[in-house]
Write a protein that holds these residues in place. Sequence first.
Motif, PDB file in Angstrom:
ATOM      1  N   VAL A 397      10.236 -11.451 -31.128  1.00 22.75           N
ATOM      2  CA  VAL A 397      10.409 -11.667 -29.687  1.00 22.75           C
ATOM      3  C   VAL A 397      11.107 -12.998 -29.432  1.00 22.75           C
ATOM      4  N   ALA A 398      10.677 -14.039 -30.141  1.00 22.47           N
ATOM      5  CA  ALA A 398      11.269 -15.365 -29.939  1.00 22.47           C
ATOM      6  C   ALA A 398      12.775 -15.342 -30.186  1.00 22.47           C
ATOM      7  N   GLU A 399      13.200 -14.658 -31.264  1.00 17.96           N
ATOM      8  CA  GLU A 399      14.632 -14.609 -31.570  1.00 17.96           C
ATOM      9  C   GLU A 399      15.392 -13.679 -30.626  1.00 17.96           C
ATOM     10  N   LEU A 400      14.692 -12.748 -29.994  1.00 20.60           N
ATOM     11  CA  LEU A 400      15.339 -11.933 -28.967  1.00 20.60           C
ATOM     12  C   LEU A 400      15.800 -12.832 -27.824  1.00 20.60           C
ATOM     13  N   ALA A 401      14.965 -13.810 -27.471  1.00 19.09           N
ATOM     14  CA  ALA A 401      15.309 -14.748 -26.392  1.00 19.09           C
ATOM     15  C   ALA A 401      16.585 -15.509 -26.725  1.00 19.09           C
ATOM     16  N   SER A 402      16.686 -15.998 -27.954  1.00 22.37           N
ATOM     17  CA  SER A 402      17.812 -16.863 -28.323  1.00 22.37           C
ATOM     18  C   SER A 402      19.090 -16.070 -28.572  1.00 22.37           C
ATOM     19  N   MET A 403      18.977 -14.960 -29.283  1.00 20.05           N
ATOM     20  CA  MET A 403      20.177 -14.199 -29.617  1.00 20.05           C
ATOM     21  C   MET A 403      20.755 -13.481 -28.397  1.00 20.05           C
ATOM     22  N   SER A 404      19.897 -13.071 -27.498  1.00 17.74           N
ATOM     23  CA  SER A 404      20.402 -12.460 -26.259  1.00 17.74           C
ATOM     24  C   SER A 404      21.194 -13.472 -25.447  1.00 17.74           C
ATOM     25  N   MET A 405      20.721 -14.726 -25.434  1.00 13.83           N
ATOM     26  CA  MET A 405      21.421 -15.758 -24.662  1.00 13.83           C
ATOM     27  C   MET A 405      22.838 -15.972 -25.191  1.00 13.83           C
ATOM     28  N   GLU A 406      23.020 -15.889 -26.506  1.00 14.00           N
ATOM     29  CA  GLU A 406      24.364 -16.037 -27.076  1.00 14.00           C
ATOM     30  C   GLU A 406      25.326 -15.016 -26.472  1.00 14.00           C
ATOM     31  N   LEU A 407      24.831 -13.802 -26.243  1.00 15.78           N
ATOM     32  CA  LEU A 407      25.699 -12.707 -25.802  1.00 15.78           C
ATOM     33  C   LEU A 407      25.843 -12.625 -24.290  1.00 15.78           C
ATOM     34  N   ILE A 408      24.735 -12.760 -23.553  1.00 15.56           N
ATOM     35  CA  ILE A 408      24.840 -12.603 -22.090  1.00 15.56           C
ATOM     36  C   ILE A 408      25.570 -13.782 -21.456  1.00 15.56           C
ATOM     37  N   SER A 409      25.704 -14.892 -22.202  1.00 12.51           N
ATOM     38  CA  SER A 409      26.433 -16.049 -21.657  1.00 12.51           C
ATOM     39  C   SER A 409      27.941 -15.921 -21.832  1.00 12.51           C
ATOM     40  N   MET A 410      28.408 -14.925 -22.584  1.00 15.64           N
ATOM     41  CA  MET A 410      29.827 -14.858 -22.948  1.00 15.64           C
ATOM     42  C   MET A 410      30.763 -14.763 -21.752  1.00 15.64           C
ATOM     43  N   ASP A 411      30.303 -14.167 -20.661  1.00 14.61           N
ATOM     44  CA  ASP A 411      31.148 -14.050 -19.475  1.00 14.61           C
ATOM     45  C   ASP A 411      31.522 -15.410 -18.891  1.00 14.61           C
ATOM     46  N   TYR A 412      30.791 -16.475 -19.299  1.00 18.14           N
ATOM     47  CA  TYR A 412      31.026 -17.805 -18.728  1.00 18.14           C
ATOM     48  C   TYR A 412      31.507 -18.812 -19.768  1.00 18.14           C
ATOM     49  N   TRP A 413      32.002 -18.309 -20.889  1.00 21.40           N
ATOM     50  CA  TRP A 413      32.485 -19.221 -21.916  1.00 21.40           C
ATOM     51  C   TRP A 413      33.803 -19.899 -21.544  1.00 21.40           C
ATOM     52  N   ASP A 414      34.378 -19.521 -20.410  1.00 20.11           N
ATOM     53  CA  ASP A 414      35.580 -20.230 -19.977  1.00 20.11           C
ATOM     54  C   ASP A 414      35.270 -21.693 -19.662  1.00 20.11           C
ATOM     55  N   THR A 415      33.987 -22.030 -19.522  1.00 25.85           N
ATOM     56  CA  THR A 415      33.582 -23.430 -19.371  1.00 25.85           C
ATOM     57  C   THR A 415      33.974 -24.223 -20.617  1.00 25.85           C
ATOM     58  N   PHE A 416      33.880 -23.590 -21.775  1.00 26.06           N
ATOM     59  CA  PHE A 416      34.257 -24.231 -23.038  1.00 26.06           C
ATOM     60  C   PHE A 416      35.720 -23.982 -23.393  1.00 26.06           C
ATOM     61  N   PHE A 417      36.244 -22.829 -22.959  1.00 29.07           N
ATOM     62  CA  PHE A 417      37.594 -22.422 -23.373  1.00 29.07           C
ATOM     63  C   PHE A 417      38.399 -22.041 -22.133  1.00 29.07           C
ATOM     64  N   SER A 418      39.137 -23.008 -21.594  1.00 29.09           N
ATOM     65  CA  SER A 418      39.919 -22.741 -20.385  1.00 29.09           C
ATOM     66  C   SER A 418      41.157 -21.908 -20.700  1.00 29.09           C
ATOM     67  N   ASP A 419      41.629 -21.978 -21.938  1.00 32.58           N
ATOM     68  CA  ASP A 419      42.793 -21.198 -22.363  1.00 32.58           C
ATOM     69  C   ASP A 419      42.358 -19.764 -22.679  1.00 32.58           C
ATOM     70  N   GLU A 420      43.025 -18.775 -22.088  1.00 33.27           N
ATOM     71  CA  GLU A 420      42.634 -17.371 -22.247  1.00 33.27           C
ATOM     72  C   GLU A 420      42.665 -16.929 -23.709  1.00 33.27           C
ATOM     73  N   ASP A 421      43.685 -17.380 -24.425  1.00 34.61           N
ATOM     74  CA  ASP A 421      43.796 -16.981 -25.823  1.00 34.61           C
ATOM     75  C   ASP A 421      42.642 -17.553 -26.648  1.00 34.61           C
ATOM     76  N   GLU A 422      42.283 -18.811 -26.388  1.00 35.16           N
ATOM     77  CA  GLU A 422      41.169 -19.428 -27.101  1.00 35.16           C
ATOM     78  C   GLU A 422      39.847 -18.732 -26.755  1.00 35.16           C
ATOM     79  N   LEU A 423      39.710 -18.341 -25.502  1.00 31.68           N
ATOM     80  CA  LEU A 423      38.502 -17.630 -25.075  1.00 31.68           C
ATOM     81  C   LEU A 423      38.365 -16.304 -25.816  1.00 31.68           C
ATOM     82  N   ARG A 424      39.475 -15.576 -25.930  1.00 35.88           N
ATOM     83  CA  ARG A 424      39.443 -14.304 -26.665  1.00 35.88           C
ATOM     84  C   ARG A 424      39.092 -14.526 -28.129  1.00 35.88           C
TER      85      ARG A 424
END
Length: 576
Positions: A397-424
């Motif tokens: 259960v504990a790792e479900l919390a952490s690993m899910s966060m890695e994936l559900i946050s992906m829609d907002y990774w443009d905060t780290f990668f402003s370049d579209e190619d880098e984001l992809r």
Amino acid sequence: MSKTEAMIQVPERKKRVYLSEDFKIDNWETIQPYFEELKSRPIHSVDELEKWMKDRSELESVLSEDLGWRYIRMTCDTQNEDITKAFQYFVSEIEPQIAPFDHELNLKLMHSPYVSGLDKDKYRIYLRGVERALEIFREENIPLNTEISTKQQQYAAITGAMTVTLDGEEMTLQRAADRLKRNEREVREEAWRAIQERRIQDRQKLDDLFDELLKLRTQLAKNADFDNYRDYMFAAMGRFDYTPQDCFDFHQSIEETIVPVLTGIDRERKEMLGIADLRPWDLDVDPSGKAPLEPFTSGEELLEKTIQVFYNLDTYLGDCLATMREMGHLDLESRKGKAPGGYNYPLDEIGVPFIFMNATSSLRDVITMLHEGGHAVHSFLTRDLTLGAFKHPPSEVAELASMSMELISMDYWDTFFSDEDELRRAKRTHLESVLETFPWVATVDKFQHWLYENAEHTQEQRHQEWLNIFGRFNHQEVNWSGLEKYKPFIWQKQLHIYEVPFYYVEYAMAQLGAIAVWKNYKENPSEGLAAYKRALSLGYTVSIGEVYEAAGIKFDFSTDYIKSLVDFVKGEMAKI
């Protein structure tokens, strides 16, 4: 004012009810009277039994948090002898004194005539855990556990001191590993060989350390009437929901379902790199030939951007990390003398955890931060549960919390990668690593089963079995010719084998669950996120299967289920 600049209300420690507000742990004599009182207190009703359970939980939370800070300080500075001694004092002088009282208090609880009157829904999971603890407790194992804990610390000291010198600069192995992402193949090879050479310098020391741990752990299991330490750990870890055979079946499903997919990805990588042979130093570089992703340049920037990602997902999630920043509950950057790895350490009394990691400037560091941030959110969501035991679900259960966060946050990774190619590139790289989780977990888990089922093995037999298992699951396309001397010792880099044995297969189980959580989130973001938070807030008041059900997913690692989720990941990768 941006969300990350908003004023955060730092949580106060809950007012103590049983212990005095100025209570501090100096030695066993300051603690013993509380255990004696709990042991001798008369209980005349269900209400009095519940009050006794809450008082015990408060004492345990204070002790746990004190030990937690000692551990955190030690891992932040493994070279500080005073800090190490403070941790060792607790482990060697206080914990052994607590263990027999824990057993006596468990007996008192289960033998109370009022235990049958407790709310079954609320306490059933807790009580079955207490019952299991009573079954496996042996007084002669108390000094053994102390010795094991002391031995385990040696791993962090040995590996934390490992550095290499490249281009005249001394650096940690984590920082050196960043060069494996460089386009210049000779730079990658030089870094890879330097890291391996440094590791095998201590191969005998680490092999001998494991021999000592193996002997102690096997004796622990025998004392508790188990055939081997694996069976003992399944009981000690409260694995009520699956068996060793389920793990073996899971390994087989991974080999059949995921290894061929990754072999195809490796072939594609070899073609894109335009090389005749794929070598171990070719696995982390971006095959497109572009420069390595550099999503941040400092620990402060990593934290700031992660907080923003969390706020973009949900205000509550952002507040969790912003609160930790206000309280100084993070140590993120890699440096010499710091223990390897990363963790989120729950602090039960204050209810605000601590995140430790070894960031340099890579995508992997972003994933680690998001991962540990998911654990941190879990700590916040469970901080108001009645008993400390409710706040510590099993790692499935504990790792479900952490690993899910890695994936559900992906829609907002443009905060780290402003370049579209880098984001992809970042998204595709991470999804490949998600799939790579499974064979590596299967390798480590299968190896651990063998280690303890065959406890009389020699070091040479251990190395050979590692090679057999590693060859089944990992990078079928990679050419290891000329590098054979390094291969038998790769397992020594996995700290879990030394420090938290058998805590590993849960990563693959939770990774499946995380993919399912992400699938739900992609289909309906608001409901998917709500279900995620709802499930985590249950803590360990229900079974693993019930937590997964609350998240809208299944606790299932059959071949068909794995294939359906892998197909979903492949579909998402095709869209990037």
